[in-house]
Motif scaffolding. Structure first.
Motif, mmCIF file in Angstrom:
data_model
loop_
_atom_site.group_PDB
_atom_site.id
_atom_site.type_symbol
_atom_site.label_atom_id
_atom_site.label_comp_id
_atom_site.label_asym_id
_atom_site.label_seq_id
_atom_site.Cartn_x
_atom_site.Cartn_y
_atom_site.Cartn_z
ATOM 1 N N GLY A 213 35.044 27.359 43.049
ATOM 2 C CA GLY A 213 34.232 26.760 41.994
ATOM 3 C C GLY A 213 32.954 27.534 41.723
ATOM 4 N N THR A 214 32.634 28.478 42.593
ATOM 5 C CA THR A 214 31.415 29.273 42.386
ATOM 6 C C THR A 214 31.680 30.485 41.496
ATOM 7 O OG1 THR A 214 31.852 30.566 44.390
ATOM 8 C CG2 THR A 214 30.456 28.610 44.626
ATOM 9 N N GLY A 215 32.953 30.709 41.150
ATOM 10 C CA GLY A 215 33.298 31.893 40.360
ATOM 11 C C GLY A 215 33.667 33.069 41.233
ATOM 12 N N LYS A 216 34.194 32.778 42.421
ATOM 13 C CA LYS A 216 34.473 33.836 43.398
ATOM 14 C C LYS A 216 35.557 34.801 42.926
ATOM 15 C CE LYS A 216 36.443 32.201 46.896
ATOM 16 N NZ LYS A 216 37.807 32.593 46.452
ATOM 17 N N THR A 217 36.695 34.262 42.482
ATOM 18 C CA THR A 217 37.786 35.129 42.040
ATOM 19 C C THR A 217 37.401 35.891 40.778
ATOM 20 O OG1 THR A 217 39.420 33.632 43.013
ATOM 21 C CG2 THR A 217 40.210 35.164 41.335
ATOM 22 N N THR A 218 36.734 35.209 39.853
ATOM 23 C CA THR A 218 36.262 35.877 38.635
ATOM 24 C C THR A 218 35.283 36.990 38.983
ATOM 25 O OG1 THR A 218 36.548 33.873 37.322
ATOM 26 C CG2 THR A 218 35.043 35.531 36.456
ATOM 27 N N THR A 219 34.391 36.716 39.943
ATOM 28 C CA THR A 219 33.416 37.733 40.360
ATOM 29 C C THR A 219 34.123 38.945 40.972
ATOM 30 O OG1 THR A 219 31.696 36.081 40.725
ATOM 31 C CG2 THR A 219 31.461 38.170 41.891
ATOM 32 N N THR A 220 35.180 38.694 41.746
ATOM 33 C CA THR A 220 35.942 39.805 42.326
ATOM 34 C C THR A 220 36.536 40.672 41.224
ATOM 35 O OG1 THR A 220 36.508 38.375 44.214
ATOM 36 C CG2 THR A 220 37.766 40.411 43.964
ATOM 37 N N GLN A 249 45.239 34.911 38.397
ATOM 38 C CA GLN A 249 43.941 35.166 37.772
ATOM 39 C C GLN A 249 43.414 36.541 38.170
ATOM 40 O OE1 GLN A 249 40.998 32.283 38.888
ATOM 41 N NE2 GLN A 249 39.391 33.178 37.624
ATOM 42 N N LEU A 250 43.492 36.845 39.459
ATOM 43 C CA LEU A 250 42.989 38.131 39.945
ATOM 44 C C LEU A 250 43.822 39.284 39.405
ATOM 45 C CD1 LEU A 250 40.792 39.313 41.804
ATOM 46 C CD2 LEU A 250 42.483 39.324 43.642
ATOM 47 N N GLN A 251 45.146 39.097 39.354
ATOM 48 C CA GLN A 251 46.020 40.161 38.859
ATOM 49 C C GLN A 251 45.728 40.461 37.391
ATOM 50 O OE1 GLN A 251 50.125 39.687 39.864
ATOM 51 N NE2 GLN A 251 50.812 41.334 38.560
ATOM 52 N N THR A 252 45.423 39.421 36.615
ATOM 53 C CA THR A 252 45.081 39.627 35.210
ATOM 54 C C THR A 252 43.828 40.478 35.072
ATOM 55 O OG1 THR A 252 46.090 37.520 34.584
ATOM 56 C CG2 THR A 252 44.499 38.477 33.042
ATOM 57 N N TRP A 253 42.825 40.197 35.894
ATOM 58 C CA TRP A 253 41.605 41.016 35.880
ATOM 59 C C TRP A 253 41.931 42.461 36.224
ATOM 60 C CZ3 TRP A 253 36.911 40.150 34.032
ATOM 61 C CH2 TRP A 253 36.486 38.832 33.834
ATOM 62 N N GLY A 258 43.475 48.574 35.014
ATOM 63 C CA GLY A 258 44.410 49.464 35.693
ATOM 64 C C GLY A 258 44.339 49.423 37.203
ATOM 65 N N ALA A 259 43.859 48.310 37.775
ATOM 66 C CA ALA A 259 43.777 48.176 39.232
ATOM 67 C C ALA A 259 45.024 47.457 39.749
ATOM 68 C CB ALA A 259 42.521 47.400 39.632
ATOM 69 N N HIS A 260 45.611 47.988 40.817
ATOM 70 C CA HIS A 260 46.799 47.389 41.433
ATOM 71 C C HIS A 260 46.392 46.159 42.250
ATOM 72 C CE1 HIS A 260 50.597 46.927 43.454
ATOM 73 N NE2 HIS A 260 50.064 47.214 44.633
ATOM 74 N N THR A 261 47.213 45.086 42.170
ATOM 75 C CA THR A 261 46.931 43.858 42.911
ATOM 76 C C THR A 261 48.019 43.612 43.938
ATOM 77 O OG1 THR A 261 45.809 42.862 41.006
ATOM 78 C CG2 THR A 261 46.520 41.368 42.747
ATOM 79 N N VAL A 262 47.622 43.370 45.184
ATOM 80 C CA VAL A 262 48.550 43.026 46.260
ATOM 81 C C VAL A 262 48.465 41.522 46.472
ATOM 82 C CG1 VAL A 262 49.124 43.339 48.693
ATOM 83 C CG2 VAL A 262 48.259 45.266 47.350
ATOM 84 N N ARG A 263 49.607 40.840 46.448
ATOM 85 C CA ARG A 263 49.621 39.386 46.580
ATOM 86 C C ARG A 263 50.776 38.948 47.470
ATOM 87 N NH1 ARG A 263 50.645 37.135 40.633
ATOM 88 N NH2 ARG A 263 50.973 35.224 41.821
ATOM 89 N N GLY A 264 50.745 37.706 47.900
ATOM 90 C CA GLY A 264 51.798 37.155 48.741
ATOM 91 C C GLY A 264 52.257 35.828 48.183
ATOM 92 N N PRO A 265 53.136 35.113 48.898
ATOM 93 C CA PRO A 265 53.605 33.814 48.414
ATOM 94 C C PRO A 265 52.488 32.779 48.418
ATOM 95 C CG PRO A 265 54.379 34.215 50.651
ATOM 96 C CD PRO A 265 53.742 35.485 50.184
ATOM 97 N N GLU A 266 52.575 31.826 47.488
ATOM 98 C CA GLU A 266 51.553 30.773 47.434
ATOM 99 C C GLU A 266 51.596 29.966 48.731
ATOM 100 O OE1 GLU A 266 50.468 26.919 44.652
ATOM 101 O OE2 GLU A 266 51.468 28.650 43.753
#
Length: 403
Positions: A213-220, A249-253, A258-266
């Motif tokens: 809620g502080t905007g952490k993911t958006t800030t990243t 959300q992070l992958q869209t940013w 052109g930055a690669h995003t590494v993610r795992g299962p929810e």
């Protein structure tokens, strides 16, 4: 020979002949019955009936030695050509604006929200006679702006001493006096560089923490833009696996620059995602890996376990270069409570203050630095993609006191 015997002989011969003829006639009829009847003529084909299915034991048709035609050589019904599949255009990569001077550009937005603080202080200091009541009013303005008790007392003491020495006070002198004291409070000698380029290795590793809620993911995501704008390559690690859509959300940013995003299962293991992000960052030879972490504060123990595990696992690759705490400036003193919790969990190295343009309590910059003993390194001044700026004390104070 007598006539009677001749007649008997003739009759016997006739009987024998008749019997022989009867036997021969029966044999001929029997043989005719055993012969198969000729097949009936073939019926006209029923064009509405489906083709007969092959039965078990039916022989396959002998293959014909004819060249096979490609799909391009076969005409579709109606003589139409095969459809042309159009390739989708690649995602257009944005070029973020340079970070140099970004806070100067955003100064107007900052000054609109902080105008009351600077104007209020200058108005009080301009009074001909500064009595104790006036100084109490100055203290109230500073406390209302979330500067904090100890910094407020320090600022007021410094102002009183400078005013006493100064004597006469013109508006320009008062502005210069207030600017100097505020800069002393905010701090100009602190290193506010976001450390992303260790000398002995690549990539630099930055972990971003903070309450949801502080905007952490958006800030990243915005920080990735800041780094790309400064010419660095980035890998993003979506280690906030507990909040729905955080990874999307992070992958869209990331895709936008052109930055690669590494993610795992929810709901998966955040430490595993962070580990893989650093591993892929090293394999790809990028400059920086940014790791977005979970921000649940249901229990301090659970949060400590999760973040502590992420930190330990990441440091199997290399030590963390930066741990940035994201705080919502609009929460004021409540943000300090959150800051204390996170400071106990991991070693915070820098602060990111978001939504600073949405509050008149810019004094939180001073308060949070005093509380944690670490500098504010970045501030968020709006919803725009490039509204995250490196914190510059001079530009910040100039926005507080206005022109």
């Amino acid at each position: 020979m007598d006539t009677g015997r001749v007649m008997e002989t003739v009759i016997l011969a006739v009987v024998i002949a008749v019997v022989v003829l009867g036997v021969l006639g029966g044999l001929v009829v029997g043989s005719r019955r055993k012969k198969s009847l000729p097949p009936p003529p073939p019926a006209a084909p029923d064009i509405t009936a489906p083709p007969a299915e092959p039965h078990v034991g039916d022989e396959a048709e002998t293959p014909r030695d004819e060249p096979r035609r490609t799909i391009e050589e076969v005409d579709l019904p109606g003589g139409s050509a095969p459809p042309v599949v159009e390739e989708l255009p690649p995602t257009e990569i944005e070029v973020p604006e340079p970070t140099a001077g970004r806070l100067v550009r955003l100064r107007t937005r900052l000054s609109r929200s902080q105008n009351a603080l600077g104007k209020g202080l200058l108005t009080l200091l301009s009074r001909e006679h500064l009595d104790d009541d006036t100084w109490e009013e100055i203290e109230d303005i500073l406390l209302t702006a979330d500067v904090g008790v100890a910094p407020t007392q320090e600022l007021v003491d410094g102002l009183r001493e400078r005013v006493k020495v100064l004597g006469t006070r013109t508006p320009d002198e008062l502005r210069g006096l207030l600017r100097a004291e505020l800069l002393k409070l905010v701090g100009t000698e602190v290193d506010r560089t976001v450390r992303t380029e260790p000398e002995e290795r690549k990539p630099g590793i930055v972990m971003v923490v903070g309450v949801n809620g502080t905007g952490k993911t958006t800030t990243t995501g915005k920080l990735a833009r800041v780094l790309v704008a400064d010419g660095r390559s980035v890998v993003l690690g979506a280690a906030d696996t507990f909040r729905a859509a955080a990874a999307d959300q992070l992958q869209t940013w990331g895709e936008r620059v052109g930055a690669h995003t590494v993610r795992g299962p929810e709901g998966g293991d955040p430490a595993s995602v962070a580990f893989d992000a650093v591993k892929e960052g090293k394999e790809m030879g990028v400059d920086v890996v940014l790791i977005d972490t979970a921000g649940r504060l249901h229990t301090k123990t659970g949060l400590m376990d999760e973040l502590g595990k992420v930190k330990r696992v990441v440091e199997k690759h290399a030590p963390l270069d930066e741990v940035l705490l994201v705080l919502d400036a609009t929460t004021g003193q409540n943000g300090l409570v959150q800051a204390r919790v996170f400071a106990e969990v991991v070693d915070i190295t820098g602060i990111v203050l978001t939504k600073l343009d949405g509050t008149a309590k810019g004094g939180i910059v001073v308060a949070v630095q005093r509380e944690l003993g670490v500098p504010v390194k970045l501030i968020g001044l709006g919803e725009g993609a490039d509204d995250l700026a490196p914190f510059e004390p001079e530009a910040f104070v100039d926005a507080l006191i206005g022109d």
